[in-house]
Design a protein around this motif. Structure first.
Motif, PDB file in Angstrom:
ATOM      1  N   ALA A   1      -6.455   3.464  -1.741  1.00  0.00           N
ATOM      2  CA  ALA A   1      -6.504   2.489  -0.800  1.00  0.00           C
ATOM      3  C   ALA A   1      -4.737   2.630  -0.560  1.00  0.00           C
ATOM      4  O   ALA A   1      -4.037   1.643   0.091  1.00  0.00           O
TER       5      ALA A   1
ATOM      6  N   THR B   1      -4.122  -5.139   1.956  1.00  0.00           N
ATOM      7  CA  THR B   1      -3.590  -3.401   1.708  1.00  0.00           C
ATOM      8  C   THR B   1      -3.771  -3.173   0.304  1.00  0.00           C
ATOM      9  O   THR B   1      -3.711  -3.962  -0.540  1.00  0.00           O
TER      10      THR B   1
ATOM     11  N   ARG C   1      -9.077   3.510   7.554  1.00  0.00           N
ATOM     12  CA  ARG C   1      -8.159   2.503   7.396  1.00  0.00           C
ATOM     13  C   ARG C   1      -8.021   1.746   8.777  1.00  0.00           C
ATOM     14  O   ARG C   1      -8.673   2.010   9.781  1.00  0.00           O
ATOM     15  N   SER C   2      -7.830   0.315   8.572  1.00  0.00           N
ATOM     16  CA  SER C   2      -7.738  -0.524   9.812  1.00  0.00           C
ATOM     17  C   SER C   2      -6.202  -0.484  10.356  1.00  0.00           C
ATOM     18  O   SER C   2      -5.357  -0.239   9.680  1.00  0.00           O
ATOM     19  N   THR C   3      -6.516  -0.265  11.933  1.00  0.00           N
ATOM     20  CA  THR C   3      -5.225  -0.201  12.619  1.00  0.00           C
ATOM     21  C   THR C   3      -4.886  -1.654  13.234  1.00  0.00           C
ATOM     22  O   THR C   3      -3.528  -1.732  13.715  1.00  0.00           O
TER      23      THR C   3
ATOM     24  N   THR D   1      -4.084  -4.825   8.616  1.00  0.00           N
ATOM     25  CA  THR D   1      -3.904  -3.366   9.133  1.00  0.00           C
ATOM     26  C   THR D   1      -3.234  -2.526   7.930  1.00  0.00           C
ATOM     27  O   THR D   1      -2.726  -2.926   6.952  1.00  0.00           O
ATOM     28  N   GLY D   2      -3.713  -1.419   7.785  1.00  0.00           N
ATOM     29  CA  GLY D   2      -3.594  -0.468   6.923  1.00  0.00           C
ATOM     30  C   GLY D   2      -4.396  -0.558   5.827  1.00  0.00           C
ATOM     31  O   GLY D   2      -4.412   0.302   4.645  1.00  0.00           O
ATOM     32  N   ALA D   3      -5.265  -1.630   5.587  1.00  0.00           N
ATOM     33  CA  ALA D   3      -6.230  -1.744   4.515  1.00  0.00           C
ATOM     34  C   ALA D   3      -7.561  -0.867   4.545  1.00  0.00           C
ATOM     35  O   ALA D   3      -7.618  -0.244   5.818  1.00  0.00           O
ATOM     36  N   MET D   4      -8.071  -0.321   3.431  1.00  0.00           N
ATOM     37  CA  MET D   4      -9.354   0.139   3.604  1.00  0.00           C
ATOM     38  C   MET D   4     -10.296  -0.290   4.215  1.00  0.00           C
ATOM     39  O   MET D   4     -10.885  -1.525   3.909  1.00  0.00           O
TER      40      MET D   4
ATOM     41  N   GLU E   1       0.841  -0.983   0.126  1.00  0.00           N
ATOM     42  CA  GLU E   1      -0.073  -0.040  -0.188  1.00  0.00           C
ATOM     43  C   GLU E   1       0.841   1.207   0.035  1.00  0.00           C
ATOM     44  O   GLU E   1       0.180   2.322  -0.008  1.00  0.00           O
TER      45      GLU E   1
ATOM     46  N   PRO F   1      -5.977  10.417   7.320  1.00  0.00           N
ATOM     47  CA  PRO F   1      -5.978   9.551   6.046  1.00  0.00           C
ATOM     48  C   PRO F   1      -7.115   9.894   5.034  1.00  0.00           C
ATOM     49  O   PRO F   1      -7.775  10.436   5.569  1.00  0.00           O
TER      50      PRO F   1
END
Lengths: 412, 412
Positions: free
Chosen positions: A202, B80, B48-50, B98-101, A191, B44
């Motif tokens: 994304a 991601t 996003r997921s942490t 983690t980090g994905a939309m 990403e 962001p």
């Protein structure tokens, strides 16, 4: 593993780099001296006055006071940069300036405030001495600063203004310093796009390459940018190997998700023996850190989160760079000139068995003491750190810090 | 005059320099930002997921626990860098990294440790949710880091690693910073020869040009060397005027004897209005310091003694350079990231009404606290400072500091 132990485990097996450079004084500030430098001469080379006054034989002033002055014959005037024309005999004095050479025979200087000058119509003037001088008073003796052959500045010293001044005093205008450690910096994460790119949907820009480079450079290293590696073990291993070959250390910012982190650890493990030494350190933020030594070189896998990466870069990468440069630092990597002490405004909870780094603002109170106010909130955001002045460092063994306590704060 | 007031008197009338430069991030560390930089976008840019886990509708997990799990249908897998293929409906979940939309419809992420996955032979798998998630849990929402238009980094900030990271996050790869203030450095004294020269009888090498230059550079300025001026008012004034014309400030290290100091003050007075503002400051070492402002530029006459010159360069010249660069600092020039706090080992006497700077060594005790041990002895020798780790700063109003007290130490 506690961060101090984790750092020591990696640092122990890493030798300072052997490459050195000879640099002029004007670019030597902050560089690490490669070997002891001995004084080539004795300083001062001649006895000098530290005051404007009169060079005398101390014995001639014995018992002198305002009530019972001593009277000496003025036989010379010694300005700076001039060799006195004659020695000082008993009951004689020479006017002397700060920094000027003490005439032979004299062993003390009476400062001008403790004297009166009495001109006389014919012959030498008379100096009235109102205070007794001890032998050596107001005199810098030969070798009082440094003696030829003594160690002027020791190897492993990160050179400061005073050290450069010491070299200048000795006429040493070029010094041999350790080469700046080269630290390769590699980012991962599907990403992640370069800071200069426009992220697609994304995607996010690479923050860590920039912050890690800044911390490496501030520590005296050279950051070597290697961009963003593709998320496959094979590609990552290949890129990482090339990066490490060309550097003294490698820092990988390891993407955010667990799968990418595992992949990074796997790639690091393949770079050389003994490989991964530590997987996870007791620090917040920054727990999922990988520390390795591959073929004698340190390799650090940092978490992908920008705040975590920055804190661990400070706590682990920064002292590693200092060790690689040959600087003498504490075993646990703590202790740094970019640390302050501040009084905490409000209590901060923590968990024993973990080093916590909490963003804070700093302000000076009326008495001039720094006060730290924690910035609570999303500590994983880069702009939380941008808005903060510093980070409060809560020691490993503490379950929080009370309001009013003095804490260590770091200024990355 | 107290050093803080003396500094303020000179600094008040000095404007930050107007020249700016545009530099890439990799050379922007430690430079001073010339004007506010606003965020060009919102970060962001997408939720996003942490955590690694499952994106869900929080309401669907209400009351879930190990004893009474909620069961959701697994409808997607969101890595991601990928836009989710479909929204999350009621009683649905998507695996997420983690980090994905975050997919539309979902408003929370249950971390993978609080779930069990139950594959089923045909159709969608089922996710067992063992803990309730609050709306927003483990989610970075749009704009949580910074919003477009908000001030990202303020003017006057000396850029740190985090600031550069913030710029990188926004795609800002070049920034406008203040030009580095140019500080002309001039030495005087008949007895003084350049560091590269062999001193004749009664001569010494110039130490101050080197130490002052180091302090100027460490403060972010450019030191412009002007060598050693001849000891005549006319020659000194001419050399000083030329040096100041070409710089933003002038520092003269003023020879050691009273007559040379007077000559220096006279020459400084002739450089422009208002001229000399302060003659003598309450500091030890360093009392015979001259502070002036000539045609809007600060001019500092430092004592010739190397230790005095170094201390006053730190106390006065360093904050002047920071003010000229547009950095926001305290009025009295105190407050600096190169200061530490240490516990004093033995009492140090002082005189109220004077700032005292006492060389010390530093060591960490078992608890990790710095301890400062004063190095008594000839404080006017350069190698006393070379052998010291730092200088204890005793505040203006104190009559000494007791053993066990925490003191401020500076690391020039």
């Amino acid at each position: 593993m506690p961060p101090g132990e984790a750092f020591a485990a990696v640092a122990r097996g890493c030798s300072p780099i052997a490459r050195t450079e000879i640099v002029p004084l004007r670019t030597a500030l902050g560089r690490v001296l490669a070997s002891d430098v001995a004084a080539s001469e004795t300083l001062p080379a001649f006895a000098r006055s530290t005051m404007d006054g009169y060079a005398v034989r101390a014995a001639d002033t014995h018992g002198a006071s305002e009530q019972s002055p001593a009277y000496l014959r003025l036989v010379d005037d010694v300005p700076t940069a001039v060799v006195p024309r004659r020695p000082i005999g008993p009951r004689e004095a020479a006017r002397i300036h700060t920094g000027a050479m003490i005439p032979p025979g004299a062993d003390a200087v009476v400062m001008v405030e403790d004297t009166n000058l009495h001109p006389v119509p014919v012959g030498d003037a008379e100096v009235e001495i109102l205070a007794a001088a001890a032998p050596g008073e107001n005199v810098l003796t030969v070798g009082e600063d440094i003696r030829a052959g003594a160690c002027a500045v020791p190897a492993g010293r990160r050179l400061r203004a005073a050290d450069l001044g010491g070299f200048a005093a000795l006429g040493i205008t070029r010094v041999q310093v350790a080469a700046q450690p080269r630290v390769a910096i590699l980012s991962t994460g599907d990403e992640v796009v370069p800071a200069s790119a426009a992220p697609g949907p994304a995607q996010v820009r690479d923050v860590n390459a920039t912050t890690i480079a800044a911390i490496v450079e501030r520590a005296g290293g050279v950051a070597v940018a290697h961009g963003i590696a593709a998320d496959s073990t094979l590609m990552l291993e290949r890129t990482a190997r090339a990066a490490l070959d060309d550097a003294d250390a490698l820092v990988i910012s390891a993407g955010s998700s667990v799968s990418v982190r595992d992949l990074t650890a796997e790639a690091i493990g393949a770079l050389g023996a003994p490989g991964v030494l530590v997987h996870g350190i007791a620090i917040k933020p920054g727990k999922p850190t990988v520390l390795a030594r591959c073929g004698g070189k340190p390799v650090v896998g940092l978490p992908g989160n920008p705040a975590s990466a920055l804190v661990v870069a400070w706590r682990i990468v920064r002292p590693l760079v200092r060790v690689l440069a040959g600087e003498r630092i504490d075993d646990d990597g703590l202790g740094d000139e970019r640390e302050l002490a501040a009084v905490l405004d409000v209590a901060v909870p923590s968990r024993p068995g973990r080093e916590d780094y909490v963003p804070c603002t700093l302000a000076r109170d009326g008495a001039g003491h720094l006060r730290a106010t924690p910035v609570f909130g999303a500590s994983n955001l880069i702009f939380t750190l941008v808005r903060a002045d510093a980070l409060i460092a809560i020691p490993f063994d503490r379950s929080g810090v009370a309001a009013g306590e003095t804490v260590r704060v770091i200024v990355p």
